[in-house]
Design a protein around this motif. Sequence first.
Motif, PDB file in Angstrom:
ATOM      1  N   ARG A  28       0.832  -1.213   0.000  1.00 31.84           N
ATOM      2  CA  ARG A  28       0.000   0.000   0.000  1.00 31.84           C
ATOM      3  C   ARG A  28       0.862   1.257   0.000  1.00 31.84           C
ATOM      4  N   ALA A  29       1.966   1.231   0.725  1.00 33.40           N
ATOM      5  CA  ALA A  29       2.857   2.402   0.762  1.00 33.40           C
ATOM      6  C   ALA A  29       3.430   2.686  -0.625  1.00 33.40           C
ATOM      7  N   LYS A  30       3.789   1.649  -1.344  1.00 34.72           N
ATOM      8  CA  LYS A  30       4.339   1.807  -2.694  1.00 34.72           C
ATOM      9  C   LYS A  30       3.273   2.379  -3.639  1.00 34.72           C
ATOM     10  N   LYS A  31       2.063   1.882  -3.516  1.00 37.01           N
ATOM     11  CA  LYS A  31       0.983   2.374  -4.377  1.00 37.01           C
ATOM     12  C   LYS A  31       0.598   3.806  -4.039  1.00 37.01           C
ATOM     13  N   TRP A  32       0.669   4.172  -2.758  1.00 33.85           N
ATOM     14  CA  TRP A  32       0.370   5.547  -2.366  1.00 33.85           C
ATOM     15  C   TRP A  32       1.389   6.511  -2.961  1.00 33.85           C
ATOM     16  N   ALA A  33       2.647   6.132  -2.944  1.00 31.70           N
ATOM     17  CA  ALA A  33       3.681   6.985  -3.542  1.00 31.70           C
ATOM     18  C   ALA A  33       3.447   7.157  -5.044  1.00 31.70           C
ATOM     19  N   ALA A  34       3.042   6.084  -5.712  1.00 35.00           N
ATOM     20  CA  ALA A  34       2.803   6.154  -7.155  1.00 35.00           C
ATOM     21  C   ALA A  34       1.572   6.981  -7.506  1.00 35.00           C
ATOM     22  N   LEU A  35       0.697   7.185  -6.535  1.00 33.10           N
ATOM     23  CA  LEU A  35      -0.557   7.920  -6.782  1.00 33.10           C
ATOM     24  C   LEU A  35      -0.380   9.438  -6.725  1.00 33.10           C
ATOM     25  N   GLN A  36       0.764   9.921  -6.270  1.00 34.07           N
ATOM     26  CA  GLN A  36       0.934  11.352  -6.019  1.00 34.07           C
ATOM     27  C   GLN A  36       0.752  12.247  -7.257  1.00 34.07           C
ATOM     28  N   PRO A  37       1.211  11.879  -8.452  1.00 31.58           N
ATOM     29  CA  PRO A  37       0.924  12.728  -9.614  1.00 31.58           C
ATOM     30  C   PRO A  37      -0.572  12.907  -9.873  1.00 31.58           C
ATOM     31  N   VAL A  38      -1.347  11.862  -9.598  1.00 26.10           N
ATOM     32  CA  VAL A  38      -2.795  11.940  -9.755  1.00 26.10           C
ATOM     33  C   VAL A  38      -3.382  12.882  -8.709  1.00 26.10           C
ATOM     34  N   ILE A  39      -2.890  12.787  -7.475  1.00 28.00           N
ATOM     35  CA  ILE A  39      -3.336  13.679  -6.408  1.00 28.00           C
ATOM     36  C   ILE A  39      -3.067  15.134  -6.798  1.00 28.00           C
ATOM     37  N   ALA A  40      -1.888  15.392  -7.356  1.00 24.68           N
ATOM     38  CA  ALA A  40      -1.514  16.760  -7.741  1.00 24.68           C
ATOM     39  C   ALA A  40      -2.409  17.308  -8.848  1.00 24.68           C
ATOM     40  N   ALA A  41      -3.007  16.413  -9.647  1.00 19.84           N
ATOM     41  CA  ALA A  41      -3.861  16.843 -10.750  1.00 19.84           C
ATOM     42  C   ALA A  41      -5.331  16.959 -10.361  1.00 19.84           C
ATOM     43  N   THR A  42      -5.644  16.677  -9.097  1.00 19.11           N
ATOM     44  CA  THR A  42      -7.021  16.718  -8.616  1.00 19.11           C
ATOM     45  C   THR A  42      -7.236  17.993  -7.798  1.00 19.11           C
ATOM     46  N   PRO A  43      -8.057  18.924  -8.269  1.00 11.91           N
ATOM     47  CA  PRO A  43      -8.178  20.230  -7.609  1.00 11.91           C
ATOM     48  C   PRO A  43      -8.427  20.171  -6.102  1.00 11.91           C
ATOM     49  N   ALA A  44      -9.292  19.268  -5.660  1.00 19.42           N
ATOM     50  CA  ALA A  44      -9.638  19.213  -4.242  1.00 19.42           C
ATOM     51  C   ALA A  44      -8.514  18.673  -3.369  1.00 19.42           C
ATOM     52  N   LEU A  45      -7.535  18.008  -3.976  1.00 24.13           N
ATOM     53  CA  LEU A  45      -6.476  17.344  -3.211  1.00 24.13           C
ATOM     54  C   LEU A  45      -5.084  17.886  -3.497  1.00 24.13           C
ATOM     55  N   ALA A  46      -4.945  18.697  -4.537  1.00 23.99           N
ATOM     56  CA  ALA A  46      -3.622  19.102  -5.018  1.00 23.99           C
ATOM     57  C   ALA A  46      -2.749  19.728  -3.937  1.00 23.99           C
ATOM     58  N   ALA A  47      -3.339  20.471  -3.022  1.00 18.12           N
ATOM     59  CA  ALA A  47      -2.554  21.154  -1.988  1.00 18.12           C
ATOM     60  C   ALA A  47      -1.865  20.173  -1.040  1.00 18.12           C
ATOM     61  N   TYR A  48      -2.322  18.919  -1.019  1.00 15.25           N
ATOM     62  CA  TYR A  48      -1.763  17.920  -0.090  1.00 15.25           C
ATOM     63  C   TYR A  48      -0.811  16.947  -0.783  1.00 15.25           C
ATOM     64  N   ALA A  49      -0.608  17.088  -2.074  1.00 19.79           N
ATOM     65  CA  ALA A  49       0.218  16.138  -2.823  1.00 19.79           C
ATOM     66  C   ALA A  49       1.606  16.003  -2.199  1.00 19.79           C
ATOM     67  N   GLY A  50       2.071  14.768  -2.096  1.00 20.57           N
ATOM     68  CA  GLY A  50       3.378  14.490  -1.536  1.00 20.57           C
ATOM     69  C   GLY A  50       3.388  14.247  -0.046  1.00 20.57           C
ATOM     70  N   ARG A  51       2.276  14.499   0.619  1.00 20.99           N
ATOM     71  CA  ARG A  51       2.220  14.297   2.066  1.00 20.99           C
ATOM     72  C   ARG A  51       1.830  12.849   2.408  1.00 20.99           C
ATOM     73  N   PRO A  52       2.105  12.410   3.630  1.00 15.04           N
ATOM     74  CA  PRO A  52       1.637  11.101   4.072  1.00 15.04           C
ATOM     75  C   PRO A  52       0.110  11.053   4.066  1.00 15.04           C
ATOM     76  N   LEU A  53      -0.444   9.887   3.858  1.00 21.68           N
ATOM     77  CA  LEU A  53      -1.890   9.733   3.800  1.00 21.68           C
ATOM     78  C   LEU A  53      -2.567  10.261   5.062  1.00 21.68           C
ATOM     79  N   ALA A  54      -1.960  10.045   6.217  1.00 19.06           N
ATOM     80  CA  ALA A  54      -2.570  10.448   7.485  1.00 19.06           C
ATOM     81  C   ALA A  54      -2.754  11.960   7.604  1.00 19.06           C
ATOM     82  N   GLU A  55      -2.045  12.730   6.788  1.00 18.45           N
ATOM     83  CA  GLU A  55      -2.172  14.190   6.842  1.00 18.45           C
ATOM     84  C   GLU A  55      -3.275  14.723   5.940  1.00 18.45           C
TER      85      GLU A  55
END
Length: 412
Positions: A28-55
Amino acid sequence: MTRSAILASWWRTKRAMRLFEYDLVQLRAKKWAALQPVIAATPALAAYAGRPLAEFPVVEPAQIRADYGRWNALGLSHEELTAMADAAEPGEPAGGLTAGWSTGTGGGARGLFVASPAERADYVGQSLARLLPAKALLQRQRIALHLRANSALYADVSGGRMAFRHFPLEAGIAETAAALDAFAPTILIAPPHRLLALAKAGAKLPQLRHLLFGSEPMSPKEQAFVGTHFGVSPRAIYQATEGFLGAECAHGLLHPNHHAIAFELVFNEAAGCHQCVVTDLHRHSQPIVRVLLDDVIEIARQRWRCLCGMHGLAIKPPQGRVQDIWHYPHLSPVAPGRVVKAVEGPLGGKHAWRAVGWPQGVVLTVDPAAPDKASATARDRLAELVPVAVELLREPVAQDGPKRRKVAWHDG
């Protein structure tokens, strides 16, 4: 969507189903790291890209449904996505991006999902791996989907050894039973209230090998009744607009898809129960990150290996929603599962009933076909749970929406 992509997803899922908990955490940790470019492209989540899931903040489905444009990584607007979902209602096979509506909702705006061809292939592969034994894929299967609307997610399965057909919920039970008899499914997926109705109507499906239910709760007594009638034990699919979350094994435990879902338990102090916060690590078109679901979660196993071979947290199939918990002064919250157990202990799983609580009382409605003594005993068992009067009504039980709610709570 290619069959090779489905097969690859099936193989990955089958391998993951045997992983130990430590290995699942690493995956899961590996998949979460790979998901970060998608997070950065999502307006509602972009500000949190690169952070640990718990944040990341915990959000509720209503926040996503208010503006789907902010919750996708494709640059599509809310209006574009809802138009796509409306157009997809007939469920024709899709070659590109697919949007669709959920089969129902616990309240408020309907849930909408978006999936690319790769995500659809992954969904199908995961579903086949979790829901069917490997040998079933080597045999010809006729899959009957008895849900509100057809969907390209399911229609994509059709072809080769698998024949697929949708049976709409709008059709009457006699018509549906006749159509199913003609199709002779080996696999049937349907909501519990329709499985019960088919069993009561005497529908015979001699070719049936796998019986799966979703969309709403089904009690152990109901599972036993339906299983006895059809000769196949029904198993739960835990699925929401937020993703394919898990499935029930042959030993009655519901195992979340720990290889693809970060499944966090949180305790709701006011409700006196656990809920789950889910993150789908496979969704790229429409990221699902720390979404709080309203199902009442009852833990079955924490860490031990199940007899089916799966590791990690296991839960019991949910029996209701947080908003259906009963609240009375000087009494612990009464979860829907306790109400179900109290009523169906004497009543069994065959007869329809509905219990509605509010601060001044409870109304238990039981189908007139149920035995008088069992109905009265069910009322008495409920009265032992709550400090208010329980009224028994003997009349046909109405369903107040696309999803059956046997237990409900009204504040006023």
